[in-house]
Design a protein around this motif. Sequence first.
Motif, PDB file in Angstrom:
ATOM      1  N   THR A   7       0.840  -1.195   0.000  1.00 32.17           N
ATOM      2  CA  THR A   7       0.000   0.000   0.000  1.00 32.17           C
ATOM      3  C   THR A   7       0.877   1.248   0.000  1.00 32.17           C
ATOM      4  OG1 THR A   7      -1.609  -1.215   1.346  1.00 32.17           O
ATOM      5  CG2 THR A   7      -1.913   1.162   1.155  1.00 32.17           C
ATOM      6  N   VAL A   8       0.737   2.053  -1.038  1.00 32.30           N
ATOM      7  CA  VAL A   8       1.489   3.301  -1.140  1.00 32.30           C
ATOM      8  C   VAL A   8       0.554   4.427  -0.709  1.00 32.30           C
ATOM      9  CG1 VAL A   8       2.793   4.839  -2.640  1.00 32.30           C
ATOM     10  CG2 VAL A   8       2.837   2.376  -3.048  1.00 32.30           C
ATOM     11  N   GLU A  53      -5.859  22.240   0.835  1.00 33.41           N
ATOM     12  CA  GLU A  53      -4.574  22.194   0.133  1.00 33.41           C
ATOM     13  C   GLU A  53      -3.903  20.829   0.262  1.00 33.41           C
ATOM     14  OE1 GLU A  53      -3.411  23.468   4.336  1.00 33.41           O
ATOM     15  OE2 GLU A  53      -5.121  23.669   2.961  1.00 33.41           O
ATOM     16  N   VAL A  54      -4.509  19.927   1.055  1.00 34.15           N
ATOM     17  CA  VAL A  54      -3.926  18.610   1.310  1.00 34.15           C
ATOM     18  C   VAL A  54      -4.737  17.518   0.613  1.00 34.15           C
ATOM     19  CG1 VAL A  54      -3.361  16.900   3.068  1.00 34.15           C
ATOM     20  CG2 VAL A  54      -2.946  19.329   3.512  1.00 34.15           C
ATOM     21  N   TYR A  55      -4.038  16.690  -0.145  1.00 29.83           N
ATOM     22  CA  TYR A  55      -4.620  15.517  -0.792  1.00 29.83           C
ATOM     23  C   TYR A  55      -3.915  14.273  -0.257  1.00 29.83           C
ATOM     24  CZ  TYR A  55      -6.361  18.721  -4.455  1.00 29.83           C
ATOM     25  OH  TYR A  55      -6.981  19.733  -5.155  1.00 29.83           O
ATOM     26  N   LEU A  56      -4.644  13.174  -0.227  1.00 32.38           N
ATOM     27  CA  LEU A  56      -4.037  11.877   0.099  1.00 32.38           C
ATOM     28  C   LEU A  56      -4.413  10.886  -0.982  1.00 32.38           C
ATOM     29  CD1 LEU A  56      -5.261  13.025   3.142  1.00 32.38           C
ATOM     30  CD2 LEU A  56      -3.677  11.239   3.808  1.00 32.38           C
ATOM     31  N   ASN A  57      -3.476  10.049  -1.349  1.00 33.43           N
ATOM     32  CA  ASN A  57      -3.767   8.993  -2.310  1.00 33.43           C
ATOM     33  C   ASN A  57      -3.298   7.652  -1.761  1.00 33.43           C
ATOM     34  OD1 ASN A  57      -4.621   8.102  -5.088  1.00 33.43           O
ATOM     35  ND2 ASN A  57      -2.496   7.376  -5.085  1.00 33.43           N
ATOM     36  N   PHE A  58      -4.196   6.681  -1.805  1.00 37.81           N
ATOM     37  CA  PHE A  58      -3.888   5.306  -1.436  1.00 37.81           C
ATOM     38  C   PHE A  58      -3.768   4.499  -2.723  1.00 37.81           C
ATOM     39  CE2 PHE A  58      -5.785   7.185   2.201  1.00 37.81           C
ATOM     40  CZ  PHE A  58      -5.328   6.500   3.322  1.00 37.81           C
ATOM     41  N   GLY A  59      -2.635   3.859  -2.916  1.00 34.38           N
ATOM     42  CA  GLY A  59      -2.450   3.007  -4.076  1.00 34.38           C
ATOM     43  C   GLY A  59      -2.151   1.592  -3.632  1.00 34.38           C
ATOM     44  N   TRP A  60      -2.856   0.611  -4.214  1.00 32.71           N
ATOM     45  CA  TRP A  60      -2.682  -0.788  -3.827  1.00 32.71           C
ATOM     46  C   TRP A  60      -2.012  -1.558  -4.960  1.00 32.71           C
ATOM     47  CZ3 TRP A  60      -7.141   1.950  -2.554  1.00 32.71           C
ATOM     48  CH2 TRP A  60      -7.351   2.130  -1.183  1.00 32.71           C
ATOM     49  N   ASP A  88       4.333  19.447  -2.250  1.00 32.00           N
ATOM     50  CA  ASP A  88       5.289  18.710  -1.426  1.00 32.00           C
ATOM     51  C   ASP A  88       4.699  17.328  -1.203  1.00 32.00           C
ATOM     52  OD1 ASP A  88       7.145  20.847  -1.029  1.00 32.00           O
ATOM     53  OD2 ASP A  88       5.749  21.726   0.411  1.00 32.00           O
ATOM     54  N   VAL A  89       5.548  16.303  -1.233  1.00 34.25           N
ATOM     55  CA  VAL A  89       5.067  14.931  -1.174  1.00 34.25           C
ATOM     56  C   VAL A  89       5.654  14.209   0.035  1.00 34.25           C
ATOM     57  CG1 VAL A  89       4.849  12.741  -2.396  1.00 34.25           C
ATOM     58  CG2 VAL A  89       4.963  14.885  -3.703  1.00 34.25           C
ATOM     59  N   GLU A  90       4.791  13.530   0.782  1.00 28.06           N
ATOM     60  CA  GLU A  90       5.219  12.698   1.909  1.00 28.06           C
ATOM     61  C   GLU A  90       4.728  11.273   1.647  1.00 28.06           C
ATOM     62  OE1 GLU A  90       4.365  12.138   6.696  1.00 28.06           O
ATOM     63  OE2 GLU A  90       3.710  13.966   5.675  1.00 28.06           O
ATOM     64  N   ALA A  91       5.646  10.329   1.572  1.00 25.58           N
ATOM     65  CA  ALA A  91       5.284   8.936   1.279  1.00 25.58           C
ATOM     66  C   ALA A  91       5.290   8.100   2.555  1.00 25.58           C
ATOM     67  CB  ALA A  91       6.254   8.347   0.265  1.00 25.58           C
ATOM     68  N   ASP A  92       4.361   7.169   2.622  1.00 25.31           N
ATOM     69  CA  ASP A  92       4.241   6.286   3.786  1.00 25.31           C
ATOM     70  C   ASP A  92       3.975   4.860   3.292  1.00 25.31           C
ATOM     71  OD1 ASP A  92       4.071   5.412   6.396  1.00 25.31           O
ATOM     72  OD2 ASP A  92       2.002   6.096   6.688  1.00 25.31           O
ATOM     73  N   PRO A  93       5.010   4.143   2.829  1.00 23.06           N
ATOM     74  CA  PRO A  93       4.809   2.781   2.331  1.00 23.06           C
ATOM     75  C   PRO A  93       4.313   1.864   3.446  1.00 23.06           C
ATOM     76  CG  PRO A  93       7.145   3.254   2.609  1.00 23.06           C
ATOM     77  CD  PRO A  93       6.420   4.542   2.802  1.00 23.06           C
ATOM     78  N   SER A  94       3.355   1.006   3.109  1.00 27.01           N
ATOM     79  CA  SER A  94       2.702   0.178   4.118  1.00 27.01           C
ATOM     80  C   SER A  94       2.309  -1.172   3.528  1.00 27.01           C
ATOM     81  CB  SER A  94       1.442   0.884   4.648  1.00 27.01           C
ATOM     82  OG  SER A  94       1.739   2.185   5.139  1.00 27.01           O
ATOM     83  N   LEU A  95       1.850  -2.075   4.401  1.00 32.57           N
ATOM     84  CA  LEU A  95       1.312  -3.364   3.979  1.00 32.57           C
ATOM     85  C   LEU A  95      -0.110  -3.504   4.518  1.00 32.57           C
ATOM     86  CD1 LEU A  95       4.142  -6.040   4.414  1.00 32.57           C
ATOM     87  CD2 LEU A  95       3.144  -5.211   2.279  1.00 32.57           C
ATOM     88  N   THR A  96      -1.000  -3.997   3.679  1.00 30.20           N
ATOM     89  CA  THR A  96      -2.384  -4.181   4.078  1.00 30.20           C
ATOM     90  C   THR A  96      -2.493  -5.187   5.223  1.00 30.20           C
ATOM     91  OG1 THR A  96      -3.211  -3.684   1.868  1.00 30.20           O
ATOM     92  CG2 THR A  96      -4.659  -4.962   3.313  1.00 30.20           C
ATOM     93  N   VAL A  97      -3.234  -4.816   6.251  1.00 26.46           N
ATOM     94  CA  VAL A  97      -3.538  -5.710   7.366  1.00 26.46           C
ATOM     95  C   VAL A  97      -4.971  -6.223   7.252  1.00 26.46           C
ATOM     96  CG1 VAL A  97      -3.783  -5.881   9.878  1.00 26.46           C
ATOM     97  CG2 VAL A  97      -1.905  -4.556   8.894  1.00 26.46           C
ATOM     98  N   LEU A  98      -5.880  -5.336   6.863  1.00 27.32           N
ATOM     99  CA  LEU A  98      -7.299  -5.679   6.820  1.00 27.32           C
ATOM    100  C   LEU A  98      -7.978  -4.881   5.716  1.00 27.32           C
ATOM    101  CD1 LEU A  98      -9.767  -7.060   8.251  1.00 27.32           C
ATOM    102  CD2 LEU A  98      -9.970  -4.953   9.599  1.00 27.32           C
ATOM    103  N   ARG A  99      -8.886  -5.550   5.009  1.00 30.43           N
ATOM    104  CA  ARG A  99      -9.679  -4.886   3.978  1.00 30.43           C
ATOM    105  C   ARG A  99     -11.097  -5.415   4.101  1.00 30.43           C
ATOM    106  NH1 ARG A  99      -9.068  -7.256  -1.915  1.00 30.43           N
ATOM    107  NH2 ARG A  99     -11.226  -6.969  -2.567  1.00 30.43           N
ATOM    108  N   ILE A 100     -12.063  -4.521   4.191  1.00 30.49           N
ATOM    109  CA  ILE A 100     -13.459  -4.916   4.290  1.00 30.49           C
ATOM    110  C   ILE A 100     -14.230  -4.224   3.174  1.00 30.49           C
ATOM    111  CG2 ILE A 100     -15.550  -4.932   5.699  1.00 30.49           C
ATOM    112  CD1 ILE A 100     -13.836  -4.967   8.165  1.00 30.49           C
TER     113      ILE A 100
END
Length: 211
Positions: A7-8, A53-60, A88-100
């Motif tokens: 998850t990006v 002014e803030v956007y977030l994007n989740f990419g799987w 300005d970009v802040e990245a938070d790489p992650s791994l899926t734990v739960l999806r409903i």
Amino acid sequence: MSAPLFTVINTFTLKNPAEAESFERQFLDHVQWMRRQPGFQAHQAVRSTERPEVYLNFGWWTSPDHFKQVLASETFQAHAKEFHQLVDVEADPSLTVLRIDGGPAGGQPVVVVERYQVKSTEGAEAFEGAYREYAQAAARLDGFGHSDFAKALTRSGGYTAAASWRDEASARAARELPQYAAVLALAEAQTVSAAPVAGNRGEFAKVPEGV
């Protein structure tokens, strides 16, 4: 899911709020290209209602390797260069734990994004269990769309959740559940209410388990 999805999670902050239209246009062009890349599963882009002014994007993605291949491409690098002129970009790489997956949210959907920091590094397992109980209870409420919960790879004890709701009242009802209080007993939370901008997360919810 047969394996945890990579998850990006990117936070984009406009350098000039007046450039929102230009950024969204560039971003949508970028997403159309990303959707054609191997390993891409889905994404959801949202814009903060309190801080527009803030956007977030989740990419799987199917795996980190798929994303790394895209990241190294000339096209991605060119798009990134254009983005950095506007945000300005802040990245938070992650791994899926739960999806409903639920049904269509309808109405004017609200996406609630929550960033958690577990209070004790030894309490991560308990926190994940508490969040799972909360998410399952929330999914039974009227107005639920879908939710995703991911563990940060570079923030020790960090997690991010995103849930789609029919409206703010539905989202607020979830936060009044006793299971939510149990989650907050184990972790600090920062909550962002946002409006959807673009994404195919709803289509992603139709993918059968194991695909």
